[in-house]
Write an enzyme that holds these catalytic residues in place. Structure first.
Site, PDB file in Angstrom:
ATOM      1  N   ASP A  60      40.714  39.783  35.998  1.00  0.00           N
ATOM      2  CA  ASP A  60      41.552  39.803  37.195  1.00  0.00           C
ATOM      3  C   ASP A  60      40.731  39.377  38.405  1.00  0.00           C
ATOM      4  OD1 ASP A  60      43.746  40.232  38.821  1.00  0.00           O
ATOM      5  OD2 ASP A  60      43.317  42.372  39.078  1.00  0.00           O
ATOM      6  N   ASP A  77      42.293  28.431  44.905  1.00  0.00           N
ATOM      7  CA  ASP A  77      41.478  27.373  45.493  1.00  0.00           C
ATOM      8  C   ASP A  77      42.166  26.048  45.194  1.00  0.00           C
ATOM      9  OD1 ASP A  77      39.170  25.857  46.482  1.00  0.00           O
ATOM     10  OD2 ASP A  77      38.006  27.680  46.110  1.00  0.00           O
ATOM     11  N   THR A 126      50.370  44.760  45.437  1.00  0.00           N
ATOM     12  CA  THR A 126      51.060  46.042  45.594  1.00  0.00           C
ATOM     13  C   THR A 126      50.557  46.832  46.799  1.00  0.00           C
ATOM     14  OG1 THR A 126      49.539  46.986  43.951  1.00  0.00           O
ATOM     15  CG2 THR A 126      51.707  46.284  43.181  1.00  0.00           C
ATOM     16  N   LYS A 162      41.850  36.638  40.304  1.00  0.00           N
ATOM     17  CA  LYS A 162      42.836  36.076  41.244  1.00  0.00           C
ATOM     18  C   LYS A 162      42.370  34.750  41.850  1.00  0.00           C
ATOM     19  CE  LYS A 162      44.668  40.624  42.492  1.00  0.00           C
ATOM     20  NZ  LYS A 162      43.704  41.489  41.757  1.00  0.00           N
ATOM     21  N   ARG A 203      42.119  54.687  38.138  1.00  0.00           N
ATOM     22  CA  ARG A 203      41.512  55.973  38.442  1.00  0.00           C
ATOM     23  C   ARG A 203      42.161  57.177  37.754  1.00  0.00           C
ATOM     24  NH1 ARG A 203      40.830  54.246  44.714  1.00  0.00           N
ATOM     25  NH2 ARG A 203      42.520  52.881  44.030  1.00  0.00           N
ATOM     26  N   LYS A 206      40.799  45.872  32.096  1.00  0.00           N
ATOM     27  CA  LYS A 206      40.752  44.937  33.214  1.00  0.00           C
ATOM     28  C   LYS A 206      39.339  44.869  33.772  1.00  0.00           C
ATOM     29  CE  LYS A 206      41.374  45.623  37.556  1.00  0.00           C
ATOM     30  NZ  LYS A 206      41.844  45.961  38.921  1.00  0.00           N
TER      31      LYS A 206
END
Length: 229
Positions: A61, A66, A118, A63, A209, A34
């Site tokens: 990613d 617009d 999330t 997002k 992570r 990603k």
């Protein structure tokens, strides 16, 4: 599906050098990465081209959210980079979603609609004026996205089962907020383990992570593959 295709490693770092170090450390334990706002803002499209050129699949990613024309133009540029997946916000509306799908052109490029982040729970959704809770909103936005041509959605695994029950299995569910057992939630409000995500109906999981900050990223990735294989 090969578990290595299901696992997406999040390159949430600020430099191409740091991203290269992670990719090298993970090795063949993952095929997809990603690239999100942090890395893309720091390094631009060159880091995407480098990953694609090395044979990796890229989940871009950013997002997009617009007006339809602007989002369509951005998706066309992303498609030229050779990414395999990209995100738009489902809350941008049907016309925007349709513009993104039409701009993708390549049928192999998955346009994924982000439903509810999330990091948000029912309390936070209420504060921004949304009633009915996360599940209702996820189902509502997923219906809008799929009816406008999106090939998948981004949603918590906590809603994946309901999504499968409502809409079937002919679309992707990409699940962020995945943490191996024993990991902290960090800034995610709704988290699950890799095995729980796949069992719930997720087609792909995004892990950052716990892999990228591990002392042995490849071993951590392999451990997660063992849980979802």
């Amino acid at each position: 599906m090969d578990p290595r295709q299901r696992l997406i490693v999040a390159l949430d770092v600020s430099t191409a050098a740091a991203a290269r170090k992670i990719v090298a450390a993970v090795g063949d334990s993952a095929h997809a990465y990603k690239v999100g706002m942090q890395l893309y803002t720091a390094e631009g499209p060159s880091v995407v081209g480098e990953l694609v050129g090395s044979g990796r699949r890229v989940f871009l990613d950013l997002k997009y959210h617009d007006i339809p024309n602007t989002v369509g133009a951005a998706v066309r540029e992303a498609a030229q980079l050779g990414v395999s997946m990209l995100t738009v916000h489902a809350s941008g509306g049907g016309k925007m979603l349709r513009a993104a799908v039409e701009a993708a052109q390549n049928p192999g490029l998955l346009v994924l609609a982000v439903t509810v982040l999330t990091s948000l729970d029912d309390v936070e959704l209420g504060k921004i004026g949304l009633r009915g809770g996360a599940l209702d909103q996820v189902l509502r936005l997923a219906a809008l996205a799929l009816s406008n041509g999106c090939k998948g959605v981004v949603a918590s695994a906590l809603e994946a089962g309901a999504l499968r029950e409502e809409f079937g299995h002919d679309f992707a569910i990409v699940t962020p907020g995945v943490r191996p057992a024993g990991s902290g939630p960090n800034d995610q409000a709704r988290v699950v383990t890799p095995a729980e995500a796949i069992s719930a109906g997720a087609s792909h999981i995004v892990v950052g992570r716990p892999i990228t900050e591990a002392s042995d990223p490849a071993a951590e990735a392999r451990a997660i593959l063992g849980q979802i294989g």
